[in-house]
Design a protein around this motif. Structure first.
Motif, PDB file in Angstrom:
ATOM      1  N   GLY A 134       0.769  -1.236   0.000  1.00 56.24           N
ATOM      2  CA  GLY A 134       0.000   0.000   0.000  1.00 56.24           C
ATOM      3  C   GLY A 134       0.794   1.276   0.000  1.00 56.24           C
ATOM      4  O   GLY A 134       0.264   2.341  -0.296  1.00 56.24           O
ATOM      5  N   LEU A 135       2.107   1.219   0.340  1.00 56.96           N
ATOM      6  CA  LEU A 135       2.902   2.445   0.335  1.00 56.96           C
ATOM      7  C   LEU A 135       3.287   2.835  -1.085  1.00 56.96           C
ATOM      8  O   LEU A 135       3.511   4.006  -1.372  1.00 56.96           O
ATOM      9  CB  LEU A 135       4.163   2.264   1.191  1.00 56.96           C
ATOM     10  CG  LEU A 135       5.083   3.482   1.332  1.00 56.96           C
ATOM     11  CD1 LEU A 135       4.320   4.665   1.934  1.00 56.96           C
ATOM     12  CD2 LEU A 135       6.294   3.156   2.190  1.00 56.96           C
ATOM     13  N   HIS A 136       3.371   1.856  -1.987  1.00 53.78           N
ATOM     14  CA  HIS A 136       3.744   2.081  -3.382  1.00 53.78           C
ATOM     15  C   HIS A 136       5.151   2.645  -3.519  1.00 53.78           C
ATOM     16  O   HIS A 136       5.428   3.458  -4.386  1.00 53.78           O
ATOM     17  CB  HIS A 136       2.744   3.001  -4.091  1.00 53.78           C
ATOM     18  CG  HIS A 136       1.316   2.544  -3.952  1.00 53.78           C
ATOM     19  ND1 HIS A 136       0.910   1.248  -4.226  1.00 53.78           N
ATOM     20  CD2 HIS A 136       0.201   3.199  -3.530  1.00 53.78           C
ATOM     21  CE1 HIS A 136      -0.394   1.136  -3.999  1.00 53.78           C
ATOM     22  NE2 HIS A 136      -0.844   2.292  -3.560  1.00 53.78           N
ATOM     23  N   ARG A 137       6.044   2.204  -2.625  1.00 58.95           N
ATOM     24  CA  ARG A 137       7.465   2.554  -2.738  1.00 58.95           C
ATOM     25  C   ARG A 137       8.166   1.328  -3.325  1.00 58.95           C
ATOM     26  O   ARG A 137       8.855   0.614  -2.673  1.00 58.95           O
ATOM     27  CB  ARG A 137       8.042   2.896  -1.357  1.00 58.95           C
ATOM     28  CG  ARG A 137       9.466   3.432  -1.413  1.00 58.95           C
ATOM     29  CD  ARG A 137      10.036   3.613  -0.003  1.00 58.95           C
ATOM     30  NE  ARG A 137       9.344   4.633   0.753  1.00 58.95           N
ATOM     31  CZ  ARG A 137       9.616   4.917   2.044  1.00 58.95           C
ATOM     32  NH1 ARG A 137      10.546   4.226   2.696  1.00 58.95           N
ATOM     33  NH2 ARG A 137       8.950   5.852   2.676  1.00 58.95           N
ATOM     34  N   ASN A 138       7.971   1.127  -4.602  1.00 58.49           N
ATOM     35  CA  ASN A 138       8.267  -0.093  -5.358  1.00 58.49           C
ATOM     36  C   ASN A 138       7.625  -1.282  -4.640  1.00 58.49           C
ATOM     37  O   ASN A 138       6.778  -1.119  -3.777  1.00 58.49           O
ATOM     38  CB  ASN A 138       9.753  -0.226  -5.703  1.00 58.49           C
ATOM     39  CG  ASN A 138      10.621  -1.047  -4.766  1.00 58.49           C
ATOM     40  OD1 ASN A 138      10.211  -1.502  -3.712  1.00 58.49           O
ATOM     41  ND2 ASN A 138      11.853  -1.233  -5.156  1.00 58.49           N
ATOM     42  N   VAL A 164      15.181 -15.925   0.965  1.00 59.85           N
ATOM     43  CA  VAL A 164      15.377 -15.999   2.411  1.00 59.85           C
ATOM     44  C   VAL A 164      14.477 -15.037   3.176  1.00 59.85           C
ATOM     45  O   VAL A 164      14.442 -15.076   4.405  1.00 59.85           O
ATOM     46  CB  VAL A 164      16.849 -15.715   2.785  1.00 59.85           C
ATOM     47  CG1 VAL A 164      17.759 -16.760   2.169  1.00 59.85           C
ATOM     48  CG2 VAL A 164      17.278 -14.312   2.354  1.00 59.85           C
ATOM     49  N   GLY A 165      13.757 -14.146   2.459  1.00 58.78           N
ATOM     50  CA  GLY A 165      12.945 -13.172   3.172  1.00 58.78           C
ATOM     51  C   GLY A 165      11.788 -12.644   2.357  1.00 58.78           C
ATOM     52  O   GLY A 165      11.765 -12.725   1.127  1.00 58.78           O
ATOM     53  N   VAL A 166      10.801 -12.111   3.057  1.00 59.68           N
ATOM     54  CA  VAL A 166       9.704 -11.335   2.487  1.00 59.68           C
ATOM     55  C   VAL A 166       9.641 -10.039   3.284  1.00 59.68           C
ATOM     56  O   VAL A 166       9.758 -10.052   4.513  1.00 59.68           O
ATOM     57  CB  VAL A 166       8.357 -12.073   2.571  1.00 59.68           C
ATOM     58  CG1 VAL A 166       7.241 -11.202   1.986  1.00 59.68           C
ATOM     59  CG2 VAL A 166       8.427 -13.412   1.846  1.00 59.68           C
ATOM     60  N   TRP A 167       9.442  -8.912   2.581  1.00 62.01           N
ATOM     61  CA  TRP A 167       9.462  -7.644   3.284  1.00 62.01           C
ATOM     62  C   TRP A 167       8.527  -6.654   2.608  1.00 62.01           C
ATOM     63  O   TRP A 167       8.048  -6.866   1.491  1.00 62.01           O
ATOM     64  CB  TRP A 167      10.888  -7.091   3.366  1.00 62.01           C
ATOM     65  CG  TRP A 167      11.477  -6.655   2.044  1.00 62.01           C
ATOM     66  CD1 TRP A 167      11.768  -7.446   0.963  1.00 62.01           C
ATOM     67  CD2 TRP A 167      11.842  -5.324   1.676  1.00 62.01           C
ATOM     68  NE1 TRP A 167      12.302  -6.694  -0.053  1.00 62.01           N
ATOM     69  CE2 TRP A 167      12.359  -5.387   0.364  1.00 62.01           C
ATOM     70  CE3 TRP A 167      11.798  -4.098   2.328  1.00 62.01           C
ATOM     71  CZ2 TRP A 167      12.818  -4.245  -0.324  1.00 62.01           C
ATOM     72  CZ3 TRP A 167      12.265  -2.961   1.662  1.00 62.01           C
ATOM     73  CH2 TRP A 167      12.759  -3.056   0.348  1.00 62.01           C
ATOM     74  N   SER A 168       8.273  -5.554   3.314  1.00 64.52           N
ATOM     75  CA  SER A 168       7.483  -4.465   2.760  1.00 64.52           C
ATOM     76  C   SER A 168       7.678  -3.226   3.621  1.00 64.52           C
ATOM     77  O   SER A 168       8.387  -3.261   4.633  1.00 64.52           O
ATOM     78  CB  SER A 168       6.000  -4.838   2.683  1.00 64.52           C
ATOM     79  OG  SER A 168       5.282  -3.876   1.932  1.00 64.52           O
ATOM     80  N   HIS A 169       7.073  -2.137   3.195  1.00 64.96           N
ATOM     81  CA  HIS A 169       7.039  -0.898   3.975  1.00 64.96           C
ATOM     82  C   HIS A 169       5.597  -0.586   4.361  1.00 64.96           C
ATOM     83  O   HIS A 169       4.685  -0.779   3.548  1.00 64.96           O
ATOM     84  CB  HIS A 169       7.562   0.290   3.152  1.00 64.96           C
ATOM     85  CG  HIS A 169       9.047   0.385   3.059  1.00 64.96           C
ATOM     86  ND1 HIS A 169       9.750  -0.044   1.956  1.00 64.96           N
ATOM     87  CD2 HIS A 169       9.965   0.873   3.928  1.00 64.96           C
ATOM     88  CE1 HIS A 169      11.045   0.172   2.141  1.00 64.96           C
ATOM     89  NE2 HIS A 169      11.199   0.727   3.326  1.00 64.96           N
ATOM     90  N   LEU A 170       5.406  -0.096   5.564  1.00 66.58           N
ATOM     91  CA  LEU A 170       4.105   0.402   5.988  1.00 66.58           C
ATOM     92  C   LEU A 170       3.968   1.876   5.628  1.00 66.58           C
ATOM     93  O   LEU A 170       4.930   2.645   5.735  1.00 66.58           O
ATOM     94  CB  LEU A 170       3.936   0.251   7.503  1.00 66.58           C
ATOM     95  CG  LEU A 170       3.736  -1.156   8.046  1.00 66.58           C
ATOM     96  CD1 LEU A 170       3.787  -1.128   9.570  1.00 66.58           C
ATOM     97  CD2 LEU A 170       2.414  -1.744   7.566  1.00 66.58           C
ATOM     98  N   ALA A 171       2.757   2.276   5.246  1.00 64.12           N
ATOM     99  CA  ALA A 171       2.504   3.696   4.991  1.00 64.12           C
ATOM    100  C   ALA A 171       2.439   4.487   6.294  1.00 64.12           C
ATOM    101  O   ALA A 171       2.750   5.679   6.321  1.00 64.12           O
ATOM    102  CB  ALA A 171       1.202   3.863   4.216  1.00 64.12           C
ATOM    103  N   GLU A 172       2.028   3.829   7.393  1.00 62.19           N
ATOM    104  CA  GLU A 172       1.884   4.466   8.707  1.00 62.19           C
ATOM    105  C   GLU A 172       0.982   5.693   8.646  1.00 62.19           C
ATOM    106  O   GLU A 172       1.199   6.699   9.324  1.00 62.19           O
ATOM    107  CB  GLU A 172       3.253   4.814   9.306  1.00 62.19           C
ATOM    108  CG  GLU A 172       4.102   3.580   9.588  1.00 62.19           C
ATOM    109  CD  GLU A 172       5.397   3.870  10.313  1.00 62.19           C
ATOM    110  OE1 GLU A 172       5.752   5.051  10.450  1.00 62.19           O
ATOM    111  OE2 GLU A 172       6.059   2.907  10.752  1.00 62.19           O
ATOM    112  N   ALA A 173      -0.053   5.609   7.788  1.00 62.61           N
ATOM    113  CA  ALA A 173      -1.025   6.701   7.700  1.00 62.61           C
ATOM    114  C   ALA A 173      -2.081   6.585   8.789  1.00 62.61           C
ATOM    115  O   ALA A 173      -2.580   7.588   9.296  1.00 62.61           O
ATOM    116  CB  ALA A 173      -1.685   6.693   6.327  1.00 62.61           C
TER     117      ALA A 173
END
Length: 350
Positions: A134-138, A164-173
């Protein structure tokens, strides 16, 4: 300006190590990934890695953002895991694989390039796939995730990569949006596992969410700013954590009721910080004006050339922290530090 009168960024190694211990304790049993982008948030990579790996509880996983920062980390931490998540050139991919840098993959084309480089070099790439929550930072869109996972697992079975991993960024909105992002993240992990993947590094949260939203933590927390004692903009103080850096400047001139200190816009101090408080031997003082290489400050009785002021720091002289300054101009605390130029000497203290 005389070198002895030049502004300095004084950095406390011991405070940094205490911050790391507080972060370890807060996020346990999740593992800390110490983020070191932007030259360790303006504090310097090399000394910080050396301190982190020699701490009583060593850091074993570092986030370098780009490949070149990751290589600097590797030079100081031969046996640590190092993660570089910026999409990189083929030359950078080759350097990363040769140095055992784990790569963050946020698009199908980048995954193909990494697989091709791995096959060319005969080196197995360790990768973390990024789902866009949801952050849309790639990041790989949820509708594209199954196909990318299938390609990755085909390459893994061929011995070219290891997921070896799965990751993402939160929008923190908002908490609600972060909760939805966490659901999408868990669904993506389930798809990978159903395809035969066994990722050990699951990381969704950075500093603020890792600290304040424990239910969102995975097996790894990517934490940068908090480790250096930089609180979030509009955020509360962080228990057990304090700023490790203080920007010091000397009084160079008395000018009537005001004094002039030896730091200015050419050193990276935003000129729009007029009105903010700095620390002085006489307590907090107001910035009147920031010029190219100096700053005019409301005077105090008995001020003399050579007296030390603190532009930002932990508050010992009544100064603001970096985030308080940042909040005045609508940015984040790390920008106040990372924008400091080479005209500011870095001094590492115990």
């Amino acid at each position: 300006m005389d070198a002895l009168m030049a502004p300095t960024l004084e950095i406390s190694r011991s405070r940094f190590v205490r911050n790391l211990a507080a972060v370890h304790e807060r996020i346990a049993p999740a593992q800390l990934m110490l983020a070191m982008k932007d030259d360790a948030y303006g504090h310097g990579v090399e000394w910080a890695v050396a301190a982190a790996v020699s701490a009583e509880r060593p850091v074993e996983l570092f986030g370098g953002y780009d490949v070149h920062t990751s290589l600097r980390i590797r030079a100081q931490a031969e046996h640590a895991r190092v993660f570089g998540w910026a999409t990189s050139s083929d030359e950078e991919i080759e350097l990363a694989l040769s140095a055992r840098i784990e790569l963050g993959i946020g698009e199908a084309g980048y995954l193909r390039r990494v697989i091709e480089m791995s096959e060319t070099l005969g080196l197995r790439a360790r990768v973390h796939l990024k789902i866009d929550t949801g952050l849309h930072r790639n990041g790989i869109r949820p509708e594209d995730w199954p196909a990318v996972v299938a390609d990755a697992m085909t390459a893994q079975r061929a011995g070219l990569i290891e997921v070896v991993g799965v990751w993402s960024h939160l929008a923190e909105a908002s908490d609600a949006e972060d909760d939805e992002s966490a659901r999408e993240f868990r669904d993506a992990v389930d798809v990978l596992r159903a395809s035969g993947g066994t990722p050990d590094a699951l990381h969704l949260t950075a500093s603020a969410a890792s600290w304040w939203r424990p239910e969102l933590r995975g097996t790894v927390c990517r934490i940068g700013a908090f480790c250096y004692g930089i609180r979030s903009a509009e955020g509360p103080d962080i228990p057990g954590v304090a700023p490790i850096a203080s920007l010091r400047a000397k009084v160079i001139e008395e000018r009537g009721d005001d004094v002039v200190i030896g730091v200015g816009a050419f050193h990276g101090l935003p000129s729009v910080l007029a009105g903010a408080a700095i620390g002085s031997p006489g307590g907090p003082r107001e910035i009147v004006r920031i010029d190219a290489t100096s700053t005019v400050v409301r005077g105090w009785s008995g001020a003399r050339a050579g007296d030390t002021t603190t532009v930002f720091g932990p508050g010992a002289q009544g100064e603001s922290d970096a985030t308080t300054l940042a909040e005045r101009i609508g940015t984040v605390g790390e920008e106040i530090i990372t924008r400091l130029t080479s005209g500011v000497r870095r001094v590492i203290n115990d």
